[in-house]
Scaffold this active site. Structure first.
Site, PDB file in Angstrom:
ATOM      1  N   ASP A   1     117.037 -26.800 -24.829  1.00 23.00           N
ATOM      2  CA  ASP A   1     118.151 -25.927 -24.436  1.00 23.00           C
ATOM      3  C   ASP A   1     117.735 -24.821 -23.470  1.00 23.00           C
ATOM      4  OD1 ASP A   1     116.693 -24.987 -26.735  1.00 23.00           O
ATOM      5  OD2 ASP A   1     118.244 -23.486 -27.080  1.00 23.00           O
TER       6      ASP A   1
ATOM      7  N   GLU B   1     117.248 -24.376 -29.711  1.00 19.01           N
ATOM      8  CA  GLU B   1     116.143 -23.567 -30.245  1.00 19.01           C
ATOM      9  C   GLU B   1     116.441 -22.085 -30.113  1.00 19.01           C
ATOM     10  OE1 GLU B   1     112.961 -21.038 -30.690  1.00 19.01           O
ATOM     11  OE2 GLU B   1     113.745 -21.360 -28.679  1.00 19.01           O
ATOM     12  N   GLU B   2     117.173 -21.721 -29.039  1.00 25.04           N
ATOM     13  CA  GLU B   2     117.360 -20.301 -28.714  1.00 25.04           C
ATOM     14  C   GLU B   2     118.448 -19.670 -29.595  1.00 25.04           C
ATOM     15  OE1 GLU B   2     115.450 -18.632 -26.833  1.00 25.04           O
ATOM     16  OE2 GLU B   2     114.527 -19.997 -25.399  1.00 25.04           O
TER      17      GLU B   2
ATOM     18  N   ARG C   1      96.321 -20.647 -32.487  1.00 23.60           N
ATOM     19  CA  ARG C   1      95.463 -19.979 -33.461  1.00 23.60           C
ATOM     20  C   ARG C   1      95.768 -20.536 -34.843  1.00 23.60           C
ATOM     21  NH1 ARG C   1      96.843 -15.499 -36.192  1.00 23.60           N
ATOM     22  NH2 ARG C   1      95.099 -14.271 -35.386  1.00 23.60           N
TER      23      ARG C   1
HETATM   24 ZN    ZN Z   1     111.401 -21.154 -25.599  1.00 21.76          ZN
END
Ligand code: ZN
Length: 404
Positions: free
Chosen positions: A78, A136-137, A179
């Site tokens: 997206d 996702e946003e 990480r």
């Molecule tokens: Zn992103």
């Protein structure tokens, strides 16, 4: 198999796909044009493809030639409500919408990984799930796809999961970074409406002014962070929106503000929720006002399984050379819904530097209207995802990080 060379051989097509996607950015859970482009790009590959019911996701399963682990690879698709400022010849064709976070590269890169692995289908011992994710946003696309069964798409639960995100300003172009442990924060939203009683600006004692109370809350929230939470317990509270009134001589009825809250543990998140609400309600009450306060949890913290982050680092070093890997010195306070996948499946998220200029420290950040991502990193991103899947399948049905 040499996935790096094989990826380089399809680089031009991946770049063309990325630029096609860049021209048609879409926001949220419904990305019909993007979905159509992905389906067209996967056409002819030996994949079992399903599309989402409540969102325009694409789940593609590659069944290898033999039994083995299920590896999930994810790319989000997206875009953002940002008006692009660019002089590239493939700018957004949708007004006010832009792939400002580089998800067009994630989508094209995941197509690349699907092509690379499909070419070796018979040699693979295990299955690969390609998770093409909308929303996702801030729309929790990952949560929706999990509810629709993406983690069991291969017929049994995924054993490992990896996802990659491009960054413009964090590391030099072509450098991979991650990480072990916490990598990105959890996010939540604090929404406050301070309710008073409006009046004439010259006679505030005849009104109940919500503005000073709202200002007090904004500063008191910062004091809350430093006085109620240990220095070693990261908490960010940022008030990014604050609105009241229409004119300088009118006391408004109400004032509203919103804050984003970032934390790294469930316990901290719960304590911020409880204390921030109490603080705002208490300040309002102290001034004879009321406060309507809502606190919404959003994404959990993104936490990499230590041995899987080490496995990613080792794979990058072996595939591209030691200079292409940097360990993240500290977590990032951004948030990411791949966290939901990593809550259920051992795995690791990682970043890939893709700044368009020579100096990443000067680059416009992800989400900026001037953010630019160099698609020369695409082939390597696709090769790495495919290589992670191959090596993880070779490791077999163990959950330990022992690599061959
Ligand atoms: Zn992103």
């Amino acid at each position: 198999m040499n996935l790096r060379e094989e990826a380089a051989a399809i680089e031009d097509e991946l770049i063309a796909l990325r630029r096609e996607l860049h021209r048609i950015p879409e926001i949220g859970l419904e990305l019909p044009k993007t979905q159509a482009a992905v389906l067209a790009a996967l056409d002819g590959l030996p994949l079992e493809i399903t599309t989402g019911e409540g969102l325009s996701s694409v789940t593609a399963v590659l069944h290898g030639g033999g039994p083995g682990p299920v590896v999930l690879l994810r790319g989000d698709m997206d875009a953002l409500p940002v008006a692009e400022e660019s002089d590239a010849d493939y700018v957004s064709g949708h007004d006010g919408v832009m792939h400002a976070c580089g998800h067009d590269l994630h989508t094209a890169g995941l197509v690349g990984a699907a092509r690379l692995l499909s070419a070796h289908r018979a040699e693979l011992a295990g299955d690969v799930v390609f998770m093409f994710q909308p929303g996702e946003e801030g729309f929790d696309g990952a949560g929706h796809m999990i509810a629709e069964g993406v983690l069991e798409a291969a017929g049994r639960p995924a054993d490992a999961a990896y996802g990659l995100h491009v960054v413009s300003d964090m590391v030099p172009r072509g450098v991979f970074t991650t990480r072990p442990g916490p990598m990105m924060s959890a996010s939540a939203g604090l929404f406050v409406r301070v309710v008073g009683a409006g009046g004439h600006g010259s006679r505030p004692h005849k009104a109940l002014d919500p503005v000073p109370a709202a200002c007090e809350m904004v500063t008191a929230l910062q004091t809350l962070v430093t006085r109620r939470f240990s220095t070693f317990e990261p908490v960010v509270v940022t008030v990014g929106s604050l609105h009241a009134g229409t004119k300088r001589n009118i006391i408004p009825d109400d004032a509203v503000f919103e804050a984003t809250v970032r934390t790294f543990s469930q316990d901290t998140a719960e304590r911020v929720a409880e204390q921030a609400v109490r603080l705002c309600e208490g300040i309002a009450a102290a001034h004879g006002l009321t406060a309507e306060v809502r606190y919404d949890g959003e994404y959990p913290a993104t936490v990499n399984r230590a041995e899987e982050a080490d496995f990613v680092a080792e794979t990058v070093r072996e595939l591209f050379g030691a200079e292409r890997y940097l360990e993240m010195p500290e977590p990032n306070m951004g948030s990411e819904d791949f966290s939901r996948v990593l809550q259920a499946v051992p795995g690791s998220y990682l970043f890939l530097g893709a700044c368009a200029g020579d100096d990443h420290t000067l680059a416009a950040a992800n989400h900026s209207p001037r953010a630019a991502f160099d698609d020369s990193v695409l082939a390597d991103g696709a090769a790495l995802l495919a290589e992670l899947a191959v090596r993880r399948m070779r490791r077999g049905l163990t959950s330990s990080g022992a690599t061959s």
